[in-house]
Design an enzyme around this catalytic site. Sequence first.
Site, PDB file in Angstrom:
ATOM      1  N   HIS A  17       0.805  -1.210   0.032  1.00 19.37           N
ATOM      2  CA  HIS A  17       0.084  -0.111  -0.259  1.00 19.37           C
ATOM      3  C   HIS A  17       0.950   1.334   0.069  1.00 19.37           C
ATOM      4  O   HIS A  17       0.629   2.390  -0.699  1.00 19.37           O
ATOM      5  CB  HIS A  17      -0.852  -0.154   1.379  1.00 19.37           C
ATOM      6  CG  HIS A  17      -1.963  -1.034   1.366  1.00 19.37           C
ATOM      7  ND1 HIS A  17      -1.937  -1.888   2.308  1.00 19.37           N
ATOM      8  CD2 HIS A  17      -2.902  -1.286   0.409  1.00 19.37           C
ATOM      9  CE1 HIS A  17      -2.936  -2.761   2.132  1.00 19.37           C
ATOM     10  NE2 HIS A  17      -3.677  -2.416   1.109  1.00 19.37           N
ATOM     11  N   LYS A  41     -15.933  -7.725   4.932  1.00 22.93           N
ATOM     12  CA  LYS A  41     -14.838  -8.415   4.724  1.00 22.93           C
ATOM     13  C   LYS A  41     -14.257  -8.724   6.125  1.00 22.93           C
ATOM     14  O   LYS A  41     -13.131  -9.345   6.178  1.00 22.93           O
ATOM     15  CB  LYS A  41     -13.666  -7.419   4.309  1.00 22.93           C
ATOM     16  CG  LYS A  41     -13.627  -7.449   2.833  1.00 22.93           C
ATOM     17  CD  LYS A  41     -12.303  -6.666   2.200  1.00 22.93           C
ATOM     18  CE  LYS A  41     -11.985  -6.816   0.733  1.00 22.93           C
ATOM     19  NZ  LYS A  41     -10.708  -6.461   0.262  1.00 22.93           N
ATOM     20  N   ARG A  90      -2.116  -5.490  -8.526  1.00 23.88           N
ATOM     21  CA  ARG A  90      -1.029  -6.788  -8.329  1.00 23.88           C
ATOM     22  C   ARG A  90      -1.001  -7.720  -9.433  1.00 23.88           C
ATOM     23  O   ARG A  90      -0.602  -7.307 -10.531  1.00 23.88           O
ATOM     24  CB  ARG A  90      -1.159  -7.534  -6.950  1.00 23.88           C
ATOM     25  CG  ARG A  90      -1.019  -6.522  -5.416  1.00 23.88           C
ATOM     26  CD  ARG A  90      -1.499  -6.977  -4.418  1.00 23.88           C
ATOM     27  NE  ARG A  90      -3.061  -6.964  -4.589  1.00 23.88           N
ATOM     28  CZ  ARG A  90      -3.840  -7.231  -3.599  1.00 23.88           C
ATOM     29  NH1 ARG A  90      -3.304  -7.260  -2.202  1.00 23.88           N
ATOM     30  NH2 ARG A  90      -5.254  -6.857  -3.522  1.00 23.88           N
ATOM     31  N   SER A 128      -2.844  -7.950   2.395  1.00 20.78           N
ATOM     32  CA  SER A 128      -3.182  -7.949   3.966  1.00 20.78           C
ATOM     33  C   SER A 128      -3.501  -9.211   4.574  1.00 20.78           C
ATOM     34  O   SER A 128      -3.026  -9.773   5.636  1.00 20.78           O
ATOM     35  CB  SER A 128      -4.318  -6.879   4.246  1.00 20.78           C
ATOM     36  OG  SER A 128      -3.991  -5.671   3.795  1.00 20.78           O
TER      37      SER A 128
HETATM   38  P1  ADP Z   1      -9.902  -3.321  -0.790  1.00 21.34           P
HETATM   39  O1  ADP Z   1     -10.755  -4.165   0.306  1.00 21.34           O
HETATM   40  O2  ADP Z   1     -10.559  -2.085  -1.346  1.00 21.34           O
HETATM   41  O3  ADP Z   1      -9.468  -4.062  -1.897  1.00 21.34           O
HETATM   42  P2  ADP Z   1      -7.097  -3.509   0.222  1.00 21.34           P
HETATM   43  O4  ADP Z   1      -6.795  -2.477   1.396  1.00 21.34           O
HETATM   44  O5  ADP Z   1      -7.092  -4.819   0.269  1.00 21.34           O
HETATM   45  O6  ADP Z   1      -8.767  -2.948   0.170  1.00 21.34           O
HETATM   46  O7  ADP Z   1      -6.406  -2.654  -1.057  1.00 21.34           O
HETATM   47  C1  ADP Z   1      -6.729  -1.365  -1.393  1.00 21.34           C
HETATM   48  C2  ADP Z   1      -6.039  -0.973  -2.617  1.00 21.34           C
HETATM   49  O8  ADP Z   1      -4.683  -1.271  -2.590  1.00 21.34           O
HETATM   50  C3  ADP Z   1      -6.563  -1.990  -3.819  1.00 21.34           C
HETATM   51  O9  ADP Z   1      -6.630  -1.179  -4.960  1.00 21.34           O
HETATM   52  C4  ADP Z   1      -5.535  -3.351  -3.950  1.00 21.34           C
HETATM   53  O10 ADP Z   1      -5.541  -3.689  -5.177  1.00 21.34           O
HETATM   54  C5  ADP Z   1      -4.145  -2.484  -3.640  1.00 21.34           C
HETATM   55  N1  ADP Z   1      -3.319  -2.868  -2.994  1.00 21.34           N
HETATM   56  C6  ADP Z   1      -3.441  -3.786  -1.833  1.00 21.34           C
HETATM   57  N2  ADP Z   1      -2.103  -4.659  -1.649  1.00 21.34           N
HETATM   58  C7  ADP Z   1      -1.351  -4.343  -2.507  1.00 21.34           C
HETATM   59  C8  ADP Z   1      -0.093  -4.494  -2.932  1.00 21.34           C
HETATM   60  N3  ADP Z   1       0.718  -5.230  -2.490  1.00 21.34           N
HETATM   61  N4  ADP Z   1       0.743  -3.856  -3.936  1.00 21.34           N
HETATM   62  C9  ADP Z   1      -0.083  -3.069  -4.674  1.00 21.34           C
HETATM   63  N5  ADP Z   1      -1.521  -2.544  -4.358  1.00 21.34           N
HETATM   64  C10 ADP Z   1      -1.784  -3.216  -3.423  1.00 21.34           C
END
Ligand code: ADP
Length: 162
Positions: A17, A41, A90, A128
């Site tokens: 992130h 979630k 990703r 995560s």
């Molecule tokens: P959501 O529930 O909206 O998917 P997340 O916290 O899982 O929330 O992810 C928020 C954003 O960050 C999403 O666009 C996700 O694809 C991106 N994201 C999560 N982990 C990574 C990572 N390791 N590298 C790049 N982008 C990421």
Amino acid sequence: MRIGVYPGTFDPITYGHTDIIARSLQIFDTVIVAVAPNPSKRPLFDLAHRVKMVKHATRGLQRVRVEPFNGLLVHHARKRKAQAVIRGLRATSDFEYEFQMTLVNRKLDRSIETVFLVPSQEYSYLTSSIIKEVASLGGPLDDFVHPYVATQLIQKLRRQHP
Ligand code: ADP
């Protein structure tokens, strides 16, 4: 002034992130990290705790604001006068869902674009969920999350499974 809103659950925030946030700052003057409740979630951390961890993890980054948000993302983006929503991509597995969300958001508000950024390769496998799994098995977290987040994860899991 170019404003981007980066929404997510951030349960918890990882270096994947923060990689996306740092890249966004090359494009936008201000990046607003908008933390969603997302009860469906079943997050490990409550909303206030997730916001606090994002604040810690982005403390060194200028021009970043962190806040919780409720309701429709496009409404929040408009309220903040943002030109774009930022999402991280990703592996190809993110694509279908992101494509669908982007088109729905465009239908809801044509004026807000969605910008996709790709993280550094070393973070492109990070989620995560994986981090929570590693933490629950007592694995090292230093390469994946900010030290404050690592401490919070360990404490939280210890409280749940003493
Ligand atoms: P959501 O529930 O909206 O998917 P997340 O916290 O899982 O929330 O992810 C928020 C954003 O960050 C999403 O666009 C996700 O694809 C991106 N994201 C999560 N982990 C990574 C990572 N390791 N590298 C790049 N982008 C990421």
